[in-house]
Design a protein around this motif. Structure first.
Motif, PDB file in Angstrom:
ATOM      1  N   LYS B   2       0.828  -1.207   0.000  1.00  0.00           N
ATOM      2  CA  LYS B   2       0.000   0.000   0.000  1.00  0.00           C
ATOM      3  C   LYS B   2       0.861   1.255   0.000  1.00  0.00           C
ATOM      4  CE  LYS B   2      -0.844   0.350   4.979  1.00  0.00           C
ATOM      5  NZ  LYS B   2      -1.834   0.548   6.018  1.00  0.00           N
ATOM      6  N   GLN B   3       0.301   2.308  -0.591  1.00  0.00           N
ATOM      7  CA  GLN B   3       1.024   3.566  -0.663  1.00  0.00           C
ATOM      8  C   GLN B   3       0.962   4.262   0.696  1.00  0.00           C
ATOM      9  OE1 GLN B   3       0.169   6.122  -4.046  1.00  0.00           O
ATOM     10  NE2 GLN B   3       0.670   7.924  -2.799  1.00  0.00           N
ATOM     11  N   ILE B   4       2.129   4.575   1.243  1.00  0.00           N
ATOM     12  CA  ILE B   4       2.132   5.218   2.562  1.00  0.00           C
ATOM     13  C   ILE B   4       2.767   6.599   2.537  1.00  0.00           C
ATOM     14  CG2 ILE B   4       2.076   3.078   3.904  1.00  0.00           C
ATOM     15  CD1 ILE B   4       5.146   3.418   4.203  1.00  0.00           C
ATOM     16  N   GLY B   5       3.300   6.990   1.385  1.00  0.00           N
ATOM     17  CA  GLY B   5       3.920   8.310   1.336  1.00  0.00           C
ATOM     18  C   GLY B   5       4.073   8.804  -0.087  1.00  0.00           C
ATOM     19  N   GLU B   6       4.299  10.134  -0.202  1.00  0.00           N
ATOM     20  CA  GLU B   6       4.412  10.740  -1.519  1.00  0.00           C
ATOM     21  C   GLU B   6       5.409  11.894  -1.432  1.00  0.00           C
ATOM     22  OE1 GLU B   6       2.665  13.773  -2.823  1.00  0.00           O
ATOM     23  OE2 GLU B   6       3.264  13.270  -4.868  1.00  0.00           O
ATOM     24  N   GLY B   7       6.243  12.025  -2.434  1.00  0.00           N
ATOM     25  CA  GLY B   7       7.219  13.122  -2.418  1.00  0.00           C
ATOM     26  C   GLY B   7       7.750  13.403  -3.803  1.00  0.00           C
ATOM     27  N   LEU B   8       8.889  14.093  -3.860  1.00  0.00           N
ATOM     28  CA  LEU B   8       9.551  14.372  -5.135  1.00  0.00           C
ATOM     29  C   LEU B   8      10.702  13.393  -5.271  1.00  0.00           C
ATOM     30  CD1 LEU B   8       9.669  18.218  -4.784  1.00  0.00           C
ATOM     31  CD2 LEU B   8       8.657  17.044  -6.743  1.00  0.00           C
ATOM     32  N   ILE B   9      10.839  12.795  -6.439  1.00  0.00           N
ATOM     33  CA  ILE B   9      11.901  11.795  -6.595  1.00  0.00           C
ATOM     34  C   ILE B   9      13.096  12.423  -7.320  1.00  0.00           C
ATOM     35  CG2 ILE B   9      11.109  10.757  -8.787  1.00  0.00           C
ATOM     36  CD1 ILE B   9      11.614   8.002  -7.308  1.00  0.00           C
ATOM     37  N   SER B  10      14.298  12.137  -6.819  1.00  0.00           N
ATOM     38  CA  SER B  10      15.480  12.812  -7.357  1.00  0.00           C
ATOM     39  C   SER B  10      16.003  12.160  -8.632  1.00  0.00           C
ATOM     40  CB  SER B  10      16.591  12.823  -6.314  1.00  0.00           C
ATOM     41  OG  SER B  10      17.016  11.501  -6.076  1.00  0.00           O
ATOM     42  N   LEU B  11      15.642  10.908  -8.840  1.00  0.00           N
ATOM     43  CA  LEU B  11      16.051  10.172 -10.040  1.00  0.00           C
ATOM     44  C   LEU B  11      14.876   9.295 -10.447  1.00  0.00           C
ATOM     45  CD1 LEU B  11      19.592   8.527  -9.677  1.00  0.00           C
ATOM     46  CD2 LEU B  11      18.841  10.102 -11.442  1.00  0.00           C
ATOM     47  N   ASN B  12      14.695   9.117 -11.744  1.00  0.00           N
ATOM     48  CA  ASN B  12      13.563   8.337 -12.230  1.00  0.00           C
ATOM     49  C   ASN B  12      13.868   6.833 -12.135  1.00  0.00           C
ATOM     50  OD1 ASN B  12      11.013   8.218 -13.268  1.00  0.00           O
ATOM     51  ND2 ASN B  12      11.662   8.323 -15.403  1.00  0.00           N
ATOM     52  N   PRO B  90      17.955   6.721  -6.075  1.00  0.00           N
ATOM     53  CA  PRO B  90      16.871   7.699  -5.933  1.00  0.00           C
ATOM     54  C   PRO B  90      16.684   8.149  -4.486  1.00  0.00           C
ATOM     55  CG  PRO B  90      15.961   5.497  -6.133  1.00  0.00           C
ATOM     56  CD  PRO B  90      17.445   5.359  -6.283  1.00  0.00           C
ATOM     57  N   ALA B  91      16.345   9.434  -4.320  1.00  0.00           N
ATOM     58  CA  ALA B  91      15.952   9.948  -3.008  1.00  0.00           C
ATOM     59  C   ALA B  91      14.531  10.490  -3.166  1.00  0.00           C
ATOM     60  CB  ALA B  91      16.895  11.050  -2.556  1.00  0.00           C
ATOM     61  N   LEU B  92      13.661  10.073  -2.272  1.00  0.00           N
ATOM     62  CA  LEU B  92      12.298  10.608  -2.268  1.00  0.00           C
ATOM     63  C   LEU B  92      12.294  11.772  -1.285  1.00  0.00           C
ATOM     64  CD1 LEU B  92       9.570   9.921  -3.620  1.00  0.00           C
ATOM     65  CD2 LEU B  92       8.979   8.622  -1.571  1.00  0.00           C
ATOM     66  N   MET B  93      12.168  12.994  -1.826  1.00  0.00           N
ATOM     67  CA  MET B  93      12.362  14.199  -1.009  1.00  0.00           C
ATOM     68  C   MET B  93      11.031  14.807  -0.578  1.00  0.00           C
ATOM     69  SD  MET B  93      15.660  14.359  -1.024  1.00  0.00           S
ATOM     70  CE  MET B  93      15.802  15.943  -0.179  1.00  0.00           C
ATOM     71  N   GLY B  94      11.059  15.546   0.535  1.00  0.00           N
ATOM     72  CA  GLY B  94       9.855  16.219   1.037  1.00  0.00           C
ATOM     73  C   GLY B  94       8.698  15.241   1.166  1.00  0.00           C
ATOM     74  N   THR B  95       9.009  14.037   1.632  1.00  0.00           N
ATOM     75  CA  THR B  95       8.003  12.969   1.643  1.00  0.00           C
ATOM     76  C   THR B  95       6.983  13.157   2.763  1.00  0.00           C
ATOM     77  OG1 THR B  95       9.756  11.494   0.882  1.00  0.00           O
ATOM     78  CG2 THR B  95       7.701  10.453   1.609  1.00  0.00           C
ATOM     79  N   LYS B  96       5.735  13.185   2.370  1.00  0.00           N
ATOM     80  CA  LYS B  96       4.661  13.207   3.373  1.00  0.00           C
ATOM     81  C   LYS B  96       4.270  11.763   3.627  1.00  0.00           C
ATOM     82  CE  LYS B  96       2.640  17.671   2.222  1.00  0.00           C
ATOM     83  NZ  LYS B  96       3.253  17.936   0.885  1.00  0.00           N
ATOM     84  N   ILE B  97       4.476  11.309   4.865  1.00  0.00           N
ATOM     85  CA  ILE B  97       4.180   9.913   5.177  1.00  0.00           C
ATOM     86  C   ILE B  97       2.870   9.835   5.960  1.00  0.00           C
ATOM     87  CG2 ILE B  97       4.985   7.845   6.407  1.00  0.00           C
ATOM     88  CD1 ILE B  97       7.841   8.726   5.772  1.00  0.00           C
ATOM     89  N   GLY B 118       7.148  10.919  -6.725  1.00  0.00           N
ATOM     90  CA  GLY B 118       7.394   9.512  -6.452  1.00  0.00           C
ATOM     91  C   GLY B 118       6.569   9.100  -5.247  1.00  0.00           C
ATOM     92  N   VAL B 119       6.408   7.803  -5.080  1.00  0.00           N
ATOM     93  CA  VAL B 119       5.624   7.317  -3.942  1.00  0.00           C
ATOM     94  C   VAL B 119       6.449   6.334  -3.119  1.00  0.00           C
ATOM     95  CG1 VAL B 119       3.359   7.654  -4.991  1.00  0.00           C
ATOM     96  CG2 VAL B 119       4.581   5.497  -5.384  1.00  0.00           C
ATOM     97  N   LEU B 120       6.037   6.219  -1.854  1.00  0.00           N
ATOM     98  CA  LEU B 120       6.641   5.236  -0.963  1.00  0.00           C
ATOM     99  C   LEU B 120       5.595   4.156  -0.708  1.00  0.00           C
ATOM    100  CD1 LEU B 120       9.063   4.485   0.875  1.00  0.00           C
ATOM    101  CD2 LEU B 120       7.918   5.738   2.712  1.00  0.00           C
ATOM    102  N   LEU B 121       5.968   2.925  -0.996  1.00  0.00           N
ATOM    103  CA  LEU B 121       5.034   1.811  -0.842  1.00  0.00           C
ATOM    104  C   LEU B 121       5.500   0.892   0.271  1.00  0.00           C
ATOM    105  CD1 LEU B 121       4.828   0.953  -4.650  1.00  0.00           C
ATOM    106  CD2 LEU B 121       3.093   2.200  -3.351  1.00  0.00           C
ATOM    107  N   LEU B 122       4.542   0.421   1.056  1.00  0.00           N
ATOM    108  CA  LEU B 122       4.852  -0.571   2.088  1.00  0.00           C
ATOM    109  C   LEU B 122       4.550  -1.933   1.479  1.00  0.00           C
ATOM    110  CD1 LEU B 122       5.562  -1.074   5.115  1.00  0.00           C
ATOM    111  CD2 LEU B 122       3.112  -1.031   5.565  1.00  0.00           C
ATOM    112  N   LEU B 123       5.551  -2.796   1.482  1.00  0.00           N
ATOM    113  CA  LEU B 123       5.364  -4.097   0.839  1.00  0.00           C
ATOM    114  C   LEU B 123       4.824  -5.098   1.848  1.00  0.00           C
ATOM    115  CD1 LEU B 123       8.605  -4.204  -1.304  1.00  0.00           C
ATOM    116  CD2 LEU B 123       6.366  -3.340  -1.910  1.00  0.00           C
ATOM    117  N   ASP B 124       4.160  -6.111   1.323  1.00  0.00           N
ATOM    118  CA  ASP B 124       3.589  -7.127   2.207  1.00  0.00           C
ATOM    119  C   ASP B 124       4.700  -7.924   2.867  1.00  0.00           C
ATOM    120  OD1 ASP B 124       1.116  -6.276   1.382  1.00  0.00           O
ATOM    121  OD2 ASP B 124       1.147  -7.612  -0.369  1.00  0.00           O
TER     122      ASP B 124
END
Lengths: 333, 125
Positions: B2-12, B90-97, B118-124
């Motif tokens: 599930k998606q748990i965070g969102e930010g700006l990604i420094s590299l694709n 990649p660095a996910l910057m200014g991430t709102k978790i 970019g997004v931060l996902l929590l894996l099962d």
């Protein structure tokens, strides 16, 4: 702002050079940031007026510190990072007690006095910034590794800030960065720049290509209220924009919360900036409007074209004008 | 997942690993020791670190061994974004978790989404 002509070369190895008189050949003597700024000035861009203190001053100063030899020996003979950090911190502490040799201090004071006559410090003082020889090159940004001091207000504090900038090369963070890049600390020389302080209303960073997607047709801008250090040091979530260069079009805008902004400290102290809370109405508006974004984009495109390759630019906006504080090649892996 | 965070990604680029929270230079050195021990035993356990301060360029010694970085502050012009790019991660910057539980040692993934986001996902498990 800095005048545009080039002038006489330094007479002795400690003599400071004003940025508008600096030549590209002086990169080894004044460091990357000073050289890049001098180049911008020669290309006709507005930069803050100031002078560069040659790396020879740094070299001579650290050589006067007895503890340097012990640190050097250890550095040559150990791979243990923890031991190295302790030793570098010890060296920093010991060296900070040393006075800058008179011969060097006199040159810095002479440069500073000249700057003061050209540039009234007003209440905001001057910026003392690192300009290492490994800094701001195509391979190494050295980004945020050495210290810079903003709003430094008088001669005594300028001298102290110069010394602390030199010694920041021995900070754990600089040391760790250099080690991770396989650069020997002895290969790095610290130049320092003393410049008029521009009290920008809005500041930020611009990459003249989209570094994320590697798209040279787009550029990226980060912007926030106040001085730019809050952005580069990551103390704030700035506004972010993706802009198409030809024709100019704002493709994406993302509002940051801009919870704080960096401003001059009301008291005369060596660290003369502080973070203040951004008023709610300014958090909820973009720090740059469309007209400003277009103007900044055009500046970025022009700098990239004249220098010849993509640039990572720190800028500030004051009294209707964008001023470039720093430019360096975009670094990649 | 599930998606748990969102930010700006420094590299694709996407990255996956166990999330480690770093708050001090000591944490960096501990992590470095772990990496070295893994190297000696020829095992790998990919890692992503979470930091709060985008000025945390003290991450340098572990950057070449990390899969990615998540930072709750800063943006693409922050020193951390610039330095991680030099290491090709990649660095996910200014991430709102937006996640209630403790994130340390959970398996996560950083993934590019639209634009420079970019997004931060929590894996099962």
């Amino acid at each position: 702002m800095a005048p545009r002509q080039q002038g006489p070369q330094p007479q002795n190895r400690f003599q400071v050079t004003f940025l508008h008189q600096l030549t590209p050949e002086q990169i080894e003597t004044c460091g990357g940031k000073a050289t890049n700024l001098a180049r911008l000035n020669q290309l006709g861009f507005t930069i803050p007026n100031g002078f560069a203190i040659p790396t020879e001053c740094f070299k001579t100063f650290v050589a006067t510190c007895q503890q340097l030899e012990a640190f050097d020996n250890l550095h040559q003979n150990t791979d243990d990072i923890e031991t190295l950090i302790h030793s570098a911190t010890d060296f920093q502490t010991a060296a900070s007690e040393y006075e800058i040799p008179t011969e060097i201090a006199n040159e810095i004071i002479a440069g500073f006095k000249q700057l003061v006559t050209q540039q009234d410090p007003g209440p905001t003082g001057y910026a003392v910034r690192s300009s290492a020889t490994a800094e701001d090159t195509k391979k190494f940004s050295f980004a945020g590794q050495a210290d810079s001091f903003l709003c430094v207000r008088d001669q005594t504090h300028v001298l102290d800030a110069v010394k602390r900038t030199w010694l920041s090369l021995y900070s754990p963070r600089a040391l760790l960065y250099l080690q991770s890049k396989d650069i020997n600390i002895n290969q790095v020389q610290m130049g320092v720049i003393v410049q008029e302080m521009i009290l920008g209303e809005v500041s930020g960073v611009m990459f003249t290509t989209n570094v994320v997607t590697n798209d040279p047709e787009q550029l990226i801008i980060d912007s926030s209220w106040g001085l730019g250090e809050s952005i580069v040091a990551g103390k704030v979530n700035p506004d972010s924009f993706i802009i198409q260069k030809q024709p100019i079009e704002i493709i994406e805008r993302r509002m940051g919360d801009k919870a704080v902004y960096s401003a001059p400290h009301p008291q005369d102290r060596p660290e003369c900036t502080l973070l203040k809370e951004t008023p709610p109405e300014k958090r909820e508006m973009f720090s740059l409007d469309d007209e400003q974004l277009v103007k900044l984009t055009n500046l970025g495109i022009e700098i990239e074209q004249k220098i010849g390759y993509p640039q990572d630019i720190e800028w500030t906006y004051k009294d209707g004008e964008f001023i470039v504080l720093q430019t360096r090649p975009i670094t990649t892996s | 997942m599930k998606q748990i965070g969102e930010g700006l990604i420094s590299l694709n680029k996407s990255a996956e690993g166990i999330l480690r929270v770093i708050t001090s230079i000591q944490d960096v050195l501990t992590l470095l020791k772990e990496f070295k021990a893994e190297e000696e035993q020829a095992t790998t356990d990919p890692k992503i670190v979470l930091v709060e301060d985008a000025g945390t360029t003290t991450l340098a010694p572990v950057l070449s061994r990390l899969q990615g970085v998540v930072c709750t502050s800063g943006a693409l012009g922050s020193h951390l974004a610039i330095v991680t790019r030099e290491f090709g991660i990649p660095a996910l910057m200014g991430t709102k978790i937006n996640y209630e539980d403790e994130l340390a040692n959970q398996r996560v993934r950083i993934e590019p989404s639209e634009g420079n986001s970019g997004v931060l996902l929590l894996l099962d498990e």
